[in-house]
Design a protein around this motif. Structure first.
Motif, PDB file in Angstrom:
ATOM      1  N   UNK A 206      -5.673  -6.099  29.228  1.00  0.00           N
ATOM      2  CA  UNK A 206      -6.818  -5.985  28.322  1.00  0.00           C
ATOM      3  C   UNK A 206      -6.574  -4.900  27.290  1.00  0.00           C
ATOM      4  N   UNK A 207      -6.963  -5.169  26.061  1.00  0.00           N
ATOM      5  CA  UNK A 207      -6.696  -4.250  24.966  1.00  0.00           C
ATOM      6  C   UNK A 207      -7.589  -3.018  24.973  1.00  0.00           C
ATOM      7  N   UNK A 208      -7.274  -2.083  24.081  1.00  0.00           N
ATOM      8  CA  UNK A 208      -8.093  -0.900  23.907  1.00  0.00           C
ATOM      9  C   UNK A 208      -7.916   0.157  24.964  1.00  0.00           C
ATOM     10  N   UNK A 209      -6.776   0.163  25.667  1.00  0.00           N
ATOM     11  CA  UNK A 209      -6.581   1.150  26.717  1.00  0.00           C
ATOM     12  C   UNK A 209      -6.047   2.466  26.152  1.00  0.00           C
ATOM     13  N   UNK A 210      -6.217   3.524  26.912  1.00  0.00           N
ATOM     14  CA  UNK A 210      -5.685   4.829  26.534  1.00  0.00           C
ATOM     15  C   UNK A 210      -5.115   5.497  27.771  1.00  0.00           C
ATOM     16  N   UNK A 211      -4.096   6.288  27.557  1.00  0.00           N
ATOM     17  CA  UNK A 211      -3.446   6.983  28.672  1.00  0.00           C
ATOM     18  C   UNK A 211      -4.293   8.177  29.108  1.00  0.00           C
ATOM     19  N   UNK A 212      -4.553   8.273  30.398  1.00  0.00           N
ATOM     20  CA  UNK A 212      -5.402   9.358  30.913  1.00  0.00           C
ATOM     21  C   UNK A 212      -4.684  10.162  31.984  1.00  0.00           C
ATOM     22  N   UNK A 213      -3.356   9.998  32.068  1.00  0.00           N
ATOM     23  CA  UNK A 213      -2.604  10.701  33.096  1.00  0.00           C
ATOM     24  C   UNK A 213      -2.342  12.154  32.760  1.00  0.00           C
ATOM     25  N   UNK A 214      -1.458  12.754  33.553  1.00  0.00           N
ATOM     26  CA  UNK A 214      -1.223  14.194  33.461  1.00  0.00           C
ATOM     27  C   UNK A 214      -0.129  14.572  32.465  1.00  0.00           C
ATOM     28  N   UNK A 215       0.650  13.598  31.995  1.00  0.00           N
ATOM     29  CA  UNK A 215       1.765  13.934  31.105  1.00  0.00           C
ATOM     30  C   UNK A 215       1.258  14.492  29.786  1.00  0.00           C
ATOM     31  N   UNK A 216       2.001  15.454  29.239  1.00  0.00           N
ATOM     32  CA  UNK A 216       1.637  16.063  27.960  1.00  0.00           C
ATOM     33  C   UNK A 216       2.887  16.158  27.093  1.00  0.00           C
ATOM     34  N   UNK A 217       2.746  16.793  25.942  1.00  0.00           N
ATOM     35  CA  UNK A 217       3.891  16.973  25.057  1.00  0.00           C
ATOM     36  C   UNK A 217       4.466  15.650  24.586  1.00  0.00           C
ATOM     37  N   UNK A 218       5.789  15.583  24.473  1.00  0.00           N
ATOM     38  CA  UNK A 218       6.440  14.370  23.975  1.00  0.00           C
ATOM     39  C   UNK A 218       6.228  13.192  24.915  1.00  0.00           C
ATOM     40  N   UNK A 219       6.233  13.458  26.231  1.00  0.00           N
ATOM     41  CA  UNK A 219       6.007  12.372  27.198  1.00  0.00           C
ATOM     42  C   UNK A 219       4.595  11.819  27.063  1.00  0.00           C
ATOM     43  N   UNK A 220       3.623  12.696  26.934  1.00  0.00           N
ATOM     44  CA  UNK A 220       2.246  12.249  26.754  1.00  0.00           C
ATOM     45  C   UNK A 220       2.089  11.440  25.487  1.00  0.00           C
ATOM     46  N   UNK A 221       2.763  11.860  24.403  1.00  0.00           N
ATOM     47  CA  UNK A 221       2.678  11.128  23.138  1.00  0.00           C
ATOM     48  C   UNK A 221       3.287   9.746  23.279  1.00  0.00           C
ATOM     49  N   UNK A 222       4.407   9.634  24.026  1.00  0.00           N
ATOM     50  CA  UNK A 222       5.049   8.337  24.238  1.00  0.00           C
ATOM     51  C   UNK A 222       4.132   7.396  25.010  1.00  0.00           C
ATOM     52  N   UNK A 223       3.519   7.909  26.057  1.00  0.00           N
ATOM     53  CA  UNK A 223       2.630   7.067  26.865  1.00  0.00           C
ATOM     54  C   UNK A 223       1.339   6.745  26.117  1.00  0.00           C
ATOM     55  N   UNK A 224       0.827   7.685  25.344  1.00  0.00           N
ATOM     56  CA  UNK A 224      -0.347   7.395  24.510  1.00  0.00           C
ATOM     57  C   UNK A 224      -0.061   6.205  23.603  1.00  0.00           C
ATOM     58  N   UNK A 225       1.111   6.226  22.968  1.00  0.00           N
ATOM     59  CA  UNK A 225       1.470   5.134  22.067  1.00  0.00           C
ATOM     60  C   UNK A 225       1.551   3.825  22.839  1.00  0.00           C
ATOM     61  N   UNK A 226       2.255   3.834  23.966  1.00  0.00           N
ATOM     62  CA  UNK A 226       2.435   2.599  24.729  1.00  0.00           C
ATOM     63  C   UNK A 226       1.103   2.014  25.169  1.00  0.00           C
ATOM     64  N   UNK A 227       0.186   2.873  25.617  1.00  0.00           N
ATOM     65  CA  UNK A 227      -1.110   2.382  26.079  1.00  0.00           C
ATOM     66  C   UNK A 227      -1.930   1.804  24.925  1.00  0.00           C
ATOM     67  N   UNK A 228      -1.767   2.356  23.725  1.00  0.00           N
ATOM     68  CA  UNK A 228      -2.499   1.811  22.579  1.00  0.00           C
ATOM     69  C   UNK A 228      -2.014   0.406  22.214  1.00  0.00           C
ATOM     70  N   UNK A 229      -0.814   0.058  22.660  1.00  0.00           N
ATOM     71  CA  UNK A 229      -0.285  -1.273  22.352  1.00  0.00           C
ATOM     72  C   UNK A 229      -0.692  -2.320  23.390  1.00  0.00           C
ATOM     73  N   UNK A 230      -1.282  -1.891  24.500  1.00  0.00           N
ATOM     74  CA  UNK A 230      -1.688  -2.833  25.546  1.00  0.00           C
ATOM     75  C   UNK A 230      -2.629  -3.874  24.946  1.00  0.00           C
ATOM     76  N   UNK A 231      -2.349  -5.122  25.234  1.00  0.00           N
ATOM     77  CA  UNK A 231      -3.130  -6.235  24.682  1.00  0.00           C
ATOM     78  C   UNK A 231      -2.430  -6.933  23.538  1.00  0.00           C
ATOM     79  N   UNK A 232      -1.441  -6.262  22.899  1.00  0.00           N
ATOM     80  CA  UNK A 232      -0.649  -6.934  21.868  1.00  0.00           C
ATOM     81  C   UNK A 232       0.291  -7.933  22.522  1.00  0.00           C
ATOM     82  N   UNK A 233       0.679  -8.980  21.802  1.00  0.00           N
ATOM     83  CA  UNK A 233       1.540 -10.001  22.418  1.00  0.00           C
ATOM     84  C   UNK A 233       2.978  -9.550  22.573  1.00  0.00           C
ATOM     85  N   UNK A 234       3.621 -10.058  23.603  1.00  0.00           N
ATOM     86  CA  UNK A 234       5.072  -9.937  23.712  1.00  0.00           C
ATOM     87  C   UNK A 234       5.675 -10.820  22.628  1.00  0.00           C
ATOM     88  N   UNK A 235       6.617 -10.268  21.869  1.00  0.00           N
ATOM     89  CA  UNK A 235       7.311 -11.033  20.825  1.00  0.00           C
ATOM     90  C   UNK A 235       8.805 -10.919  21.075  1.00  0.00           C
TER      91      UNK A 235
END
Length: 334
Positions: A206-235
Motif C-alpha cells: 500500500x502506498x504512502x508509507x514512511x520509515x519509522x525505524x531507528x536508523x538515522x543519518x545516511x541509512x535513515x535517508x536511504x530507507x526514508x526514500x525506499x519507503x516513499x516509493x512503496x506502492x509504485x509499480x515494479x518496472x
C-alpha cells in the motif's frame, strides 16, 4: 540457515509432474484424464518463475551496463584517434613544405617517397631514407607513428568490445522476451490460484508509507526514500521515478543517503562488508537472494525488507521469516 536443496528438488518435481501435466493435457487426445495441479505444485512453479525472472532482469541490466561502458570507451578512443589524425595532417603539411624546398634543391628521391606515402606506417617504413630531416623532425615522426599505432590498436580493441557488448545485449533482449512469456504463465497460474505466490506472504504494497525505524543519518535517508516509493509499480529495468526494479530501487535509495552504488545486483553484491548471518543484519543492509543473486532489497529492521519484487507487483514491505528467509544468500553493508 536455509536448506535450498529440498526446495530445488521440489521445484524439479513440480516442473516435471503437476505443471507438466497441465501443459501435456492440452496436447494429449481428448478423454485422457490428468489431475489438476495442486496449490503446492503451483507455488513451486511460481517460485521457480520468480527466480528465473529475477536472474533474467539482472542479466539484462548487466548487459545494458556493459554496452554503455563499451560505447563510452569506443567514443573516447575515437576522439583520441581524431586528435592524432589532426596531428598527422599537420605533420604531413610540414613534410610537404619540406619536400617542396628539397625539390628546389634537387633532392628528388626522398621527396617523391614522402609525397607518395599513404599513412604513418608508410612514412615510418621510409624513415631511414629521410636523410635531409633533422634529428628533432625524425623524433617527432617516430613519436607520431608509435602513438598512431597504439591508438589504432586500441580502436580495434574497442570495436571488438563494442561488438561483444552488442551481442550480449541482443542475447539479453531475447532472454527478456522469454521471461515476459514466463511472467504471462505466472499470471495465468495466479489467476487460478490467487494466493499461490510464496514471495507475497506478509507483503504490504500500500502506498504512502514512511520509515519509522531507528536508523538515522545516511541509512535513515536511504530507507526514508525506499519507503516513499512503496506502492509504485515494479518496472523491468526501471530506475525511477515512476517505478523501479530491485537493484534500481536499492541504487536510488542509497543515492538519497549520499552513497553512489553501481546499477546491477551483481555489482552491488561486491560493495561493502558481507554479512551471512541474518541475525546480524542492520537496517539499510542490502540483502541478496537466490543462488544467482538475481534479486535484492533493503533490510528495514524487525525482520522486514523493502524491495521491488517482480513484474505485476508494486514496491512493498515484506516479512522475511518464510519465503525470503529461505532464499537469502548474504547481505552487504555499504
Amino acid at each position: 540457515m536455509k536448506n535450498p536443496g529440498g526446495r530445488r528438488t521440489a521445484r524439479r518435481f513440480a516442473a516435471t509432474t503437476g505443471i507438466s501435466a497441465v501443459v501435456a493435457s492440452t496436447l494429449i487426445a481428448p478423454g485422457t484424464a490428468y489431475a489438476d495441479p495442486t496449490k503446492d505444485e503451483v507455488e513451486e512453479r511460481i517460485d521457480e518463475l520468480n527466480e528465473e525472472a529475477s536472474t533474467a532482469v539482472a542479466d539484462y541490466n548487466q548487459a545494458k551496463e556493459d554496452h554503455e561502458v563499451a560505447e563510452t570507451a569506443y567514443e573516447d578512443i575515437e576522439e583520441q584517434v581524431g586528435d592524432e589524425e589532426e596531428r598527422y595532417d599537420e605533420l604531413r603539411e610540414k613534410v610537404q613544405q619540406l619536400a617542396s624546398a628539397t625539390y628546389k634543391s634537387g633532392d628528388l628521391d626522398s621527396t617523391a617517397n614522402i609525397l607518395a606515402a599513404d599513412g604513418p606506417e608508410s612514412l615510418l617504413d621510409q624513415n631511414a631514407d629521410l636523410n635531409y630531416l633533422s634529428d628533432a623532425q625524425k623524433a617527432q615522426l617516430d613519436e607520431f607513428g608509435e602513438s598512431s599505432e597504439r591508438l589504432f590498436a586500441l580502436k580495434d580493441e574497442a570495436e571488438e568490445a563494442l561488438d561483444s557488448a552488442e551481442e550480449k545485449l541482443d542475447e539479453a533482449e531475447t532472454a527478456k522476451k522469454e521471461v515476459e512469456e514466463k511472467i504471462d504463465e505466472q499470471e495465468d497460474l495466479l489467476a487460478e490460484f490467487p494466493t499461490a505466490d510464496p514471495s507475497a506472504e506478509s507483503a504490504d504494497g500500500s502506498g504512502g508509507q514512511s520509515y519509522t525505524g531507528s536508523a538515522s543519518g545516511s541509512t535513515g535517508a536511504a530507507l526514508d526514500f525506499a519507503y516513499r516509493q512503496v506502492g509504485l509499480p515494479y518496472i523491468y529495468g526501471g530506475t525511477g521515478p515512476n517505478g523501479y526494479d530491485c537493484s534500481g530501487l536499492v541504487q536510488a535509495a542509497w543515492r538519497a543517503g549520499g552513497v553512489d552504488l553501481p546499477r546491477t545486483t551483481y555489482a552491488q553484491a561486491e560493495v561493502g562488508q558481507r554479512i551471512y548471518d541474518m541475525s546480524a543484519l542492520q537496517p539499510g543492509d542490502i540483502m541478496f537472494f537466490y543462488p544467482g543473486l538475481g534479486h535484492n532489497g533493503l533490510y528495514a529492521g524487525n525482520g522486514q525488507m523493502v524491495h521491488a519484487p517482480r513484474t505485476g507487483r508494486n514496491i512493498e514491505v515484506v516479512g522475511l521469516a518464510a519465503y525470503w528467509g529461505s532464499e537469502f544468500q548474504f547481505a552487504v553493508r555499504p
